[in-house]
Structure formats: structure tokens, C-alpha cells
Write a protein that holds these residues in place. Structure first.
Motif, mmCIF file in Angstrom:
data_model
loop_
_atom_site.group_PDB
_atom_site.id
_atom_site.type_symbol
_atom_site.label_atom_id
_atom_site.label_comp_id
_atom_site.label_asym_id
_atom_site.label_seq_id
_atom_site.Cartn_x
_atom_site.Cartn_y
_atom_site.Cartn_z
ATOM 1 N N GLU A 84 0.833 -1.202 0.000
ATOM 2 C CA GLU A 84 0.000 0.000 0.000
ATOM 3 C C GLU A 84 0.871 1.256 0.000
ATOM 4 O O GLU A 84 0.601 2.215 -0.736
ATOM 5 C CB GLU A 84 -0.916 0.005 1.223
ATOM 6 C CG GLU A 84 -2.034 -1.011 1.171
ATOM 7 C CD GLU A 84 -3.201 -0.551 0.311
ATOM 8 O OE1 GLU A 84 -3.406 0.668 0.197
ATOM 9 O OE2 GLU A 84 -3.895 -1.413 -0.244
ATOM 10 N N ASP A 85 1.902 1.259 0.846
ATOM 11 C CA ASP A 85 2.784 2.428 0.949
ATOM 12 C C ASP A 85 3.425 2.777 -0.388
ATOM 13 O O ASP A 85 3.657 3.951 -0.688
ATOM 14 C CB ASP A 85 3.886 2.183 1.982
ATOM 15 C CG ASP A 85 3.368 2.239 3.410
ATOM 16 O OD1 ASP A 85 2.251 2.756 3.619
ATOM 17 O OD2 ASP A 85 4.076 1.747 4.315
ATOM 18 N N HIS A 102 -2.487 -0.804 -4.589
ATOM 19 C CA HIS A 102 -3.762 -0.852 -3.879
ATOM 20 C C HIS A 102 -4.578 -2.045 -4.382
ATOM 21 O O HIS A 102 -5.504 -1.911 -5.167
ATOM 22 C CB HIS A 102 -4.502 0.466 -4.071
ATOM 23 C CG HIS A 102 -3.706 1.656 -3.629
ATOM 24 N ND1 HIS A 102 -3.364 1.867 -2.311
ATOM 25 C CD2 HIS A 102 -3.143 2.675 -4.331
ATOM 26 C CE1 HIS A 102 -2.634 2.975 -2.216
ATOM 27 N NE2 HIS A 102 -2.479 3.479 -3.420
ATOM 28 N N GLY A 103 -4.170 -3.236 -3.917
ATOM 29 C CA GLY A 103 -4.869 -4.451 -4.303
ATOM 30 C C GLY A 103 -4.346 -5.100 -5.566
ATOM 31 O O GLY A 103 -4.788 -6.187 -5.936
ATOM 32 N N THR A 104 -3.408 -4.471 -6.260
ATOM 33 C CA THR A 104 -2.851 -5.036 -7.491
ATOM 34 C C THR A 104 -1.544 -5.765 -7.176
ATOM 35 O O THR A 104 -0.842 -5.419 -6.227
ATOM 36 C CB THR A 104 -2.582 -3.943 -8.540
ATOM 37 O OG1 THR A 104 -1.664 -2.987 -7.987
ATOM 38 C CG2 THR A 104 -3.875 -3.243 -8.930
ATOM 39 N N PRO A 105 -1.190 -6.779 -7.982
ATOM 40 C CA PRO A 105 0.044 -7.535 -7.703
ATOM 41 C C PRO A 105 1.322 -6.810 -8.093
ATOM 42 O O PRO A 105 2.405 -7.164 -7.635
ATOM 43 C CB PRO A 105 -0.139 -8.803 -8.527
ATOM 44 C CG PRO A 105 -1.024 -8.394 -9.659
ATOM 45 C CD PRO A 105 -1.966 -7.386 -9.083
ATOM 46 N N GLY A 106 1.203 -5.820 -8.962
ATOM 47 C CA GLY A 106 2.394 -5.097 -9.398
ATOM 48 C C GLY A 106 2.023 -3.872 -10.205
ATOM 49 O O GLY A 106 0.897 -3.767 -10.715
ATOM 50 N N TRP A 146 12.709 11.088 -13.895
ATOM 51 C CA TRP A 146 14.102 10.685 -13.644
ATOM 52 C C TRP A 146 14.318 9.171 -13.650
ATOM 53 O O TRP A 146 15.435 8.714 -13.821
ATOM 54 C CB TRP A 146 14.585 11.264 -12.310
ATOM 55 C CG TRP A 146 13.814 10.795 -11.109
ATOM 56 C CD1 TRP A 146 14.058 9.675 -10.361
ATOM 57 C CD2 TRP A 146 12.675 11.407 -10.514
ATOM 58 N NE1 TRP A 146 13.141 9.541 -9.349
ATOM 59 C CE2 TRP A 146 12.280 10.607 -9.418
ATOM 60 C CE3 TRP A 146 11.942 12.564 -10.794
ATOM 61 C CZ2 TRP A 146 11.187 10.928 -8.609
ATOM 62 C CZ3 TRP A 146 10.853 12.878 -9.990
ATOM 63 C CH2 TRP A 146 10.491 12.068 -8.920
ATOM 64 N N ASN A 147 13.252 8.392 -13.484
ATOM 65 C CA ASN A 147 13.433 6.941 -13.467
ATOM 66 C C ASN A 147 12.079 6.248 -13.467
ATOM 67 O O ASN A 147 11.046 6.898 -13.343
ATOM 68 C CB ASN A 147 14.223 6.501 -12.219
ATOM 69 C CG ASN A 147 15.026 5.234 -12.464
ATOM 70 O OD1 ASN A 147 14.773 4.491 -13.413
ATOM 71 N ND2 ASN A 147 16.017 4.979 -11.619
ATOM 72 N N SER A 148 12.106 4.934 -13.617
ATOM 73 C CA SER A 148 10.904 4.117 -13.492
ATOM 74 C C SER A 148 11.090 3.195 -12.294
ATOM 75 O O SER A 148 12.196 2.727 -12.014
ATOM 76 C CB SER A 148 10.681 3.277 -14.755
ATOM 77 O OG SER A 148 10.408 4.093 -15.862
ATOM 78 N N TYR A 149 9.976 2.921 -11.609
ATOM 79 C CA TYR A 149 10.009 2.092 -10.413
ATOM 80 C C TYR A 149 8.986 0.978 -10.555
ATOM 81 O O TYR A 149 7.783 1.231 -10.665
ATOM 82 C CB TYR A 149 9.704 2.931 -9.163
ATOM 83 C CG TYR A 149 10.727 4.009 -8.904
ATOM 84 C CD1 TYR A 149 11.778 3.796 -8.017
ATOM 85 C CD2 TYR A 149 10.659 5.235 -9.574
ATOM 86 C CE1 TYR A 149 12.727 4.784 -7.791
ATOM 87 C CE2 TYR A 149 11.602 6.229 -9.354
ATOM 88 C CZ TYR A 149 12.632 5.994 -8.462
ATOM 89 O OH TYR A 149 13.571 6.966 -8.242
ATOM 90 N N LEU A 150 9.472 -0.251 -10.562
ATOM 91 C CA LEU A 150 8.601 -1.414 -10.692
ATOM 92 C C LEU A 150 8.373 -1.984 -9.293
ATOM 93 O O LEU A 150 9.313 -2.424 -8.640
ATOM 94 C CB LEU A 150 9.254 -2.464 -11.593
ATOM 95 C CG LEU A 150 8.367 -3.577 -12.177
ATOM 96 C CD1 LEU A 150 9.152 -4.383 -13.204
ATOM 97 C CD2 LEU A 150 7.810 -4.502 -11.118
ATOM 98 N N ILE A 151 7.118 -1.949 -8.860
ATOM 99 C CA ILE A 151 6.763 -2.442 -7.538
ATOM 100 C C ILE A 151 6.049 -3.772 -7.700
ATOM 101 O O ILE A 151 5.076 -3.878 -8.454
ATOM 102 C CB ILE A 151 5.836 -1.458 -6.794
ATOM 103 C CG1 ILE A 151 6.342 -0.018 -6.945
ATOM 104 C CG2 ILE A 151 5.734 -1.853 -5.318
ATOM 105 C CD1 ILE A 151 7.726 0.227 -6.423
ATOM 106 N N LEU A 152 6.528 -4.809 -7.006
ATOM 107 C CA LEU A 152 5.908 -6.123 -7.037
ATOM 108 C C LEU A 152 5.544 -6.553 -5.620
ATOM 109 O O LEU A 152 6.369 -6.438 -4.697
ATOM 110 C CB LEU A 152 6.860 -7.166 -7.637
ATOM 111 C CG LEU A 152 7.121 -7.108 -9.137
ATOM 112 C CD1 LEU A 152 8.173 -8.151 -9.510
ATOM 113 C CD2 LEU A 152 5.845 -7.366 -9.923
#
Length: 237
Positions: free
Chosen positions: A89-90, A94-98, A105-111
Motif C-alpha cells: 500500500e505504501d 492498492h490491491g494489485t500484484p504489481g 528521472w526513473n521508473s520504479y517497478l513495484i511487485l
């Protein structure tokens, strides 16, 4: 007057930080307690060390899948693997796997370690590839959401996104072309969103039918050099 302006600025800044607090976290990510287990790959302290090799193998497999489908990827987003629902969540899940978050300046992949996997990683890394090859502002201006999602879905084999483009309703493919912005693509209805994903997947599959998926990178290069996506799309149809 200066005092009122300062209060207004502080209020505006506070609201922006609240609304985009996950982006603010990216700015200060270097001081977080996530552990770097591979170049630009960070895992939560809640994830046991015995899982680290599995995570590295998954990311390598995702990049290999992209290589086989589109060609070797060059994007190197910061990959953040969350280990708890609060962390997810932080960082904007929000309920998605990734998800892939773009900044200038950059891309951030959250899994989400508990929900993500090879399909999700592959999907999001294609988003990163499109962003890397176009740049933040060109991608924002030129690439319609249906296309961005559709190219990512070509390497995402989750069953609920599985279709045969040849048997897919052509009116749905035409409808996909209208889903050119996030506000049009995503709704509050989960089933409608899946329907939009399926339409986008079919639309992109048909788009590359006349050439090959290996045409994606050259196409993105043309867009970066000044060609319009709309013109290239018309040329291919």
C-alpha cells in the motif's frame, strides 16, 4: 500577503506529498531498509533470504521472455519487492500484484511478493521498456493506453487475459482504440477492466499481424525521432 502565500505553498506541498506519497518514497528510497540483492533489485526485510534466489531467477526469466518476444530489453527500472500488505500500500499497490510508476528521472517497478510472479514482472517490464525507449514526456504524449497495455499483455500469460485474437470480436478491437487514456481504460468495475485488457491484447496482436512483434522497438525509435504514433498506426492498417 507573504505569510498567506507561504501558508498556501505549504498546504499545496503537503497535499501533493499526500496524494503522491508513494512517489515521495521513491525520492528517499536510498535511505530505506530494503536490501539490494541484484543490480537495481531491492527486497523487503520481511522476505526471507531463502526467497532471494527465486526472485532473481524470476526477474531473469521475465527479461528472457521479453527478449524472445520483442528483442533484448534495455530498461533497468528500480525493482522494489514488497513483503507485507502495508508496504504494498505504501508503495502504491492498492490491491494489485504489481505496477510500474514513471517519473521524469526513473521508473520504479513495484511487485507484491505475495501476489506477483513471472507474468506480472514480464508485463511491467514491458511498460518499463516502452518508457525507456521513448522517454517520459514522449511516452506521455504519444502512446495511447490501449497500446501500452496491449504490448505488455503479449508476454503476460495469466489465464484471465488469455484470448485467441483470430476469434475475438472485431467490434471489441475497434472499441479498444477509443481507450487512449488511463481515465478511459480503467474503471471502478473489475470485469469491465478485464474486458478492456482483453480488447487491448487483441488489438495489439492484430496490429503486429502484418509484420512481427520484433517491429516494436524500431517503431518506438521512430516515435522518439519525431514520428507520430497515430501516423504509424494508420500506415499499418
Amino acid at each position: 500577503v507573504t505569510g498567506y502565500l507561504m501558508l498556501a505553498l505549504l498546504a499545496s506541498t503537503s497535499y501533493t506529498a499526500y496524494a503522491f506519497r508513494n512517489i515521495v518514497r521513491f525520492v528517499y528510497f536510498g535511505s530505506s531498509d530494503f536490501e539490494e540483492i541484484q543490480d537495481n533489485v531491492y527486497v523487503s526485510r520481511y522476505i526471507p533470504s531463502r526467497e532471494h534466489q527465486k526472485i532473481r531467477a524470476m526477474i531473469d526469466s521475465a527479461r528472457l521472455r521479453i527478449t524472445e518476444h520483442y528483442g533484448k530489453p534495455i530498461a533497468k527500472p528500480v525493482i522494489i519487492i514488497t513483503g507485507s500488505e502495508k508496504e504494498a500500500e505504501d508503495y502504491g499497490l492498492h490491491g494489485t500484484p504489481g505496477a510500474l510508476f514513471f517519473t521524469p528521472w526513473n521508473s520504479y517497478l513495484i511487485l507484491n511478493h505475495r501476489k506477483g510472479g513471472l507474468d506480472v514482472a514480464s508485463h511491467e517490464l514491458v511498460h518499463a521498456e516502452v518508457a525507456e525507449r521513448l522517454g517520459y514526456f514522449i511516452r506521455q504524449r504519444e502512446i495511447p493506453t490501449w497500446f501500452d497495455e496491449g504490448v505488455s499483455l503479449q508476454v503476460d500469460f495469466r489465464p484471465h487475459y488469455s484470448i485467441d485474437p483470430d476469434l475475438f470480436d472485431r467490434s471489441e478491437i475497434r472499441r479498444a482504440y477509443t481507450l487512449d487514456s488511463p481515465g478511459k481504460f480503467w474503471t471502478k468495475n473489475k470485469q469491465q477492466n478485464i474486458r478492456n485488457y482483453l480488447a487491448a491484447r487483441a488489438a495489439v496482436a492484430m496490429f503486429f499481424r502484418s509484420s512481427t512483434t520484433k517491429a516494436l522497438y524500431p517503431m518506438l525509435s521512430k516515435i522518439r525521432e519525431g514520428k507520430r504514433f497515430e501516423d504509424l498506426f494508420k500506415e499499418s492498417n
